[in-house]
Design a protein around this motif. Structure first.
Motif, PDB file in Angstrom:
ATOM      1  N   GLY A 143       6.285   9.367  -0.419  1.00 11.94           N
ATOM      2  CA  GLY A 143       5.221   8.384  -0.529  1.00 11.94           C
ATOM      3  C   GLY A 143       5.466   7.459  -1.714  1.00 11.94           C
ATOM      4  O   GLY A 143       5.920   7.895  -2.769  1.00 11.94           O
ATOM      5  N   HIS A 144       5.155   6.174  -1.535  1.00 15.97           N
ATOM      6  CA  HIS A 144       5.352   5.237  -2.636  1.00 15.97           C
ATOM      7  C   HIS A 144       4.525   3.980  -2.413  1.00 15.97           C
ATOM      8  O   HIS A 144       4.103   3.675  -1.292  1.00 15.97           O
ATOM      9  N   SER A 145       4.293   3.280  -3.499  1.00 19.23           N
ATOM     10  CA  SER A 145       3.624   1.980  -3.450  1.00 19.23           C
ATOM     11  C   SER A 145       4.277   1.065  -4.462  1.00 19.23           C
ATOM     12  O   SER A 145       4.925   1.528  -5.414  1.00 19.23           O
TER      13      SER A 145
ATOM     14  N   SER B 284       1.493   4.792   6.828  1.00 15.91           N
ATOM     15  CA  SER B 284       0.675   4.471   5.659  1.00 15.91           C
ATOM     16  C   SER B 284      -0.451   5.477   5.454  1.00 15.91           C
ATOM     17  O   SER B 284      -0.976   6.061   6.402  1.00 15.91           O
ATOM     18  N   LEU B 285      -0.808   5.645   4.198  1.00 16.63           N
ATOM     19  CA  LEU B 285      -1.902   6.533   3.840  1.00 16.63           C
ATOM     20  C   LEU B 285      -3.231   6.001   4.360  1.00 16.63           C
ATOM     21  O   LEU B 285      -4.094   6.762   4.806  1.00 16.63           O
TER      22      LEU B 285
ATOM     23  N   THR C  90       5.119   3.567  -7.784  1.00 20.49           N
ATOM     24  CA  THR C  90       4.652   4.946  -7.900  1.00 20.49           C
ATOM     25  C   THR C  90       5.278   5.755  -6.775  1.00 20.49           C
ATOM     26  O   THR C  90       5.163   5.393  -5.606  1.00 20.49           O
TER      27      THR C  90
ATOM     28  N   GLU D  28       0.802  -1.218   0.000  1.00 23.45           N
ATOM     29  CA  GLU D  28       0.000   0.000   0.000  1.00 23.45           C
ATOM     30  C   GLU D  28       0.843   1.280   0.000  1.00 23.45           C
ATOM     31  O   GLU D  28       2.014   1.268   0.387  1.00 23.45           O
ATOM     32  N   PRO D  29       0.254   2.412  -0.402  1.00 24.08           N
ATOM     33  CA  PRO D  29       0.973   3.689  -0.331  1.00 24.08           C
ATOM     34  C   PRO D  29       1.452   3.970   1.098  1.00 24.08           C
ATOM     35  O   PRO D  29       0.667   3.974   2.037  1.00 24.08           O
ATOM     36  N   HIS D  30       2.753   4.242   1.226  1.00 27.30           N
ATOM     37  CA  HIS D  30       3.354   4.434   2.548  1.00 27.30           C
ATOM     38  C   HIS D  30       4.623   5.259   2.403  1.00 27.30           C
ATOM     39  O   HIS D  30       5.043   5.604   1.292  1.00 27.30           O
ATOM     40  N   TRP D  31       5.246   5.565   3.538  1.00 26.28           N
ATOM     41  CA  TRP D  31       6.527   6.254   3.522  1.00 26.28           C
ATOM     42  C   TRP D  31       7.320   5.853   4.757  1.00 26.28           C
ATOM     43  O   TRP D  31       6.756   5.360   5.740  1.00 26.28           O
TER      44      TRP D  31
END
Length: 397
Positions: A331-333, A357-358, A305, A284-287
């Motif tokens: 941020g990336h996934s 996480s988003l 991404t 999932e989108p996270h950082w």
């Protein structure tokens, strides 16, 4: 009458020009009052901030299509900030050693981390206090050498050994990699005789330059050399079997293995990760709040991404042999876009593993705040739920 009309025209023109100037200089904050307590709402505003124009940042590279450094016993390829400028804090490498090959004793100005992909090897490390560790590695094992710890790697058994390496310096190979053959070959033999207390002719056969990875006899996988291993206790060992541990996250979409300093105490500046994704699954989108990330695709096809520090979004598709660098807090996934399972091995340049996480934000923030963030009714954001760290696409219906 004419003078009155002239004044009205000039006032109207000035008002229009002022409005245009206000609109054009919105970012400079010229609209509204801003002096001590004298503040007010802006009379004109943007509905949304325009996206930055220009090409997105390049954050991936083909490690295994890079230049090869090959000697008699094997080869290595590397990717540094020279080839991937965004990767200022982590460099990566692919090391291959023939059966019977050995990467000679050396040390670095940076720490070294590695994941053994295939084959077996024996690692010898001597720390600055003179404590030695000789330990055998197999697939799924990690090694970690703090900067300055001398080390060598030698293949065990009839099968070649290869590993993915990372260093906590984007230009590690240019900032200090010190090899024993390169160093000793530059000394006068009389000086070496004095240093080691042996006759000068003992050094006559030393190669006249760096041997790097030297071919030698094949060592049996279960032979006396392999059985001579002397592993230190958990707190001091340079070895950790990451893939023998329970994954930190395990779902129907895949698994995430993590080896931070909590699990691998020696690894104080780097955290290892191994991500498995089923076809269609996504991390999932996270950082990562504490670290940059560098990862390498072992198997499958992925789409990464990136929401970069310059606010641009970049998307890249990776295949086996490709690597990606994710700057700290970006941020990336990662999605598996292939038809087979994807396997990604990587490292963060911190011994502490943090992942924000988003979906946690969307699930835990008050509904009225989210409604304000997006400019929509609360009913439109009422059903955000915390999703799995690794998820599959929703089913039909």
């Amino acid at each position: 009458m004419l003078e009155a009309n002239r004044r009205i025209f000039l006032q109207s023109f000035a008002a229009g020009a002022g409005a245009l100037a206000t609109s054009q200089s919105f970012a400079a904050g010229s609209d509204g009052h801003a002096a001590g307590y004298d503040v007010s709402a802006a009379s004109e505003y943007l509905k949304t901030i325009p996206r930055k124009s220009g090409d997105p940042v390049v954050f991936t590279a083909a490690l295994d299509k890079g230049p090869i450094k090959a000697t008699s016993g094997g080869w290595a390829r590397e990717i540094t900030a020279r080839g991937l400028p965004i990767a200022t804090d982590i460099a990566g490498a692919h090391l291959f050693m023939n059966a019977g090959g050995a990467r000679e004793m050396h040390w670095h100005n940076s720490a070294e981390w590695a994941f053994v992909v295939e084959g077996h090897c024996q690692v010898t490390v001597v720390d600055p206090e003179g404590t030695a560790e000789v330990v055998n590695h197999g697939p799924g094992d990690l090694w970690y050498f703090p900067k300055g710890h001398s080390h060598a790697i030698q293949t065990l058994g009839p099968v070649p050994c290869h590993a993915i390496l990372a260093f906590d310096d984007g230009l590690y190979s240019e900032h200090g990699t010190f090899g024993i053959s390169d160093w000793m070959s530059r000394y006068d033999t009389q000086a070496l005789s004095q240093a080691f207390g042996v006759p000068a002719d003992a050094f006559a056969q030393i190669p006249k330059a760096e041997t790097y990875i030297m071919q030698g006899e094949v060592l049996p996988l279960n032979g006396p050399q392999a059985r001579s291993a002397r592993e230190l206790d958990r707190a001091r060992s340079h070895r950790f079997s990451m893939m023998a541990q329970k994954p930190r996250v395990s779902t129907s979409g895949g698994a995430l293995y993590v080896a931070s300093s909590r699990e691998f105490p020696m690894s104080t500046t780097m955290t290892g990760i191994f991500l498995k994704l089923k076809p269609g699954a996504m991390h999932e989108p996270h950082w990562h709040t504490e670290a940059n990330e560098w990862h390498y695709v072992l198997k499958g096809r992925t789409r990464v991404t990136l929401f970069a520090p310059d606010k641009r979004v970049a998307v890249a598709e990776l295949s086996p042999g490709d690597c990606a660098y994710i700057p700290r807090n970006s941020g990336h996934s990662v999605q598996n876009i292939g038809t087979e399972d994807a396997e990604i091995v990587g490292v963060l340049d911190s011994g502490i593993y943090h992942e924000s996480s988003l979906s946690y934000w969307l699930a835990k923030a008050p509904r009225h705040l989210l409604a304000n963030n997006f400019g929509v009714p609360e009913s439109a954001v009422a059903n955000f739920n915390k999703r799995s760290v690794i998820s599959l696409p929703p089913g039909p219906g």
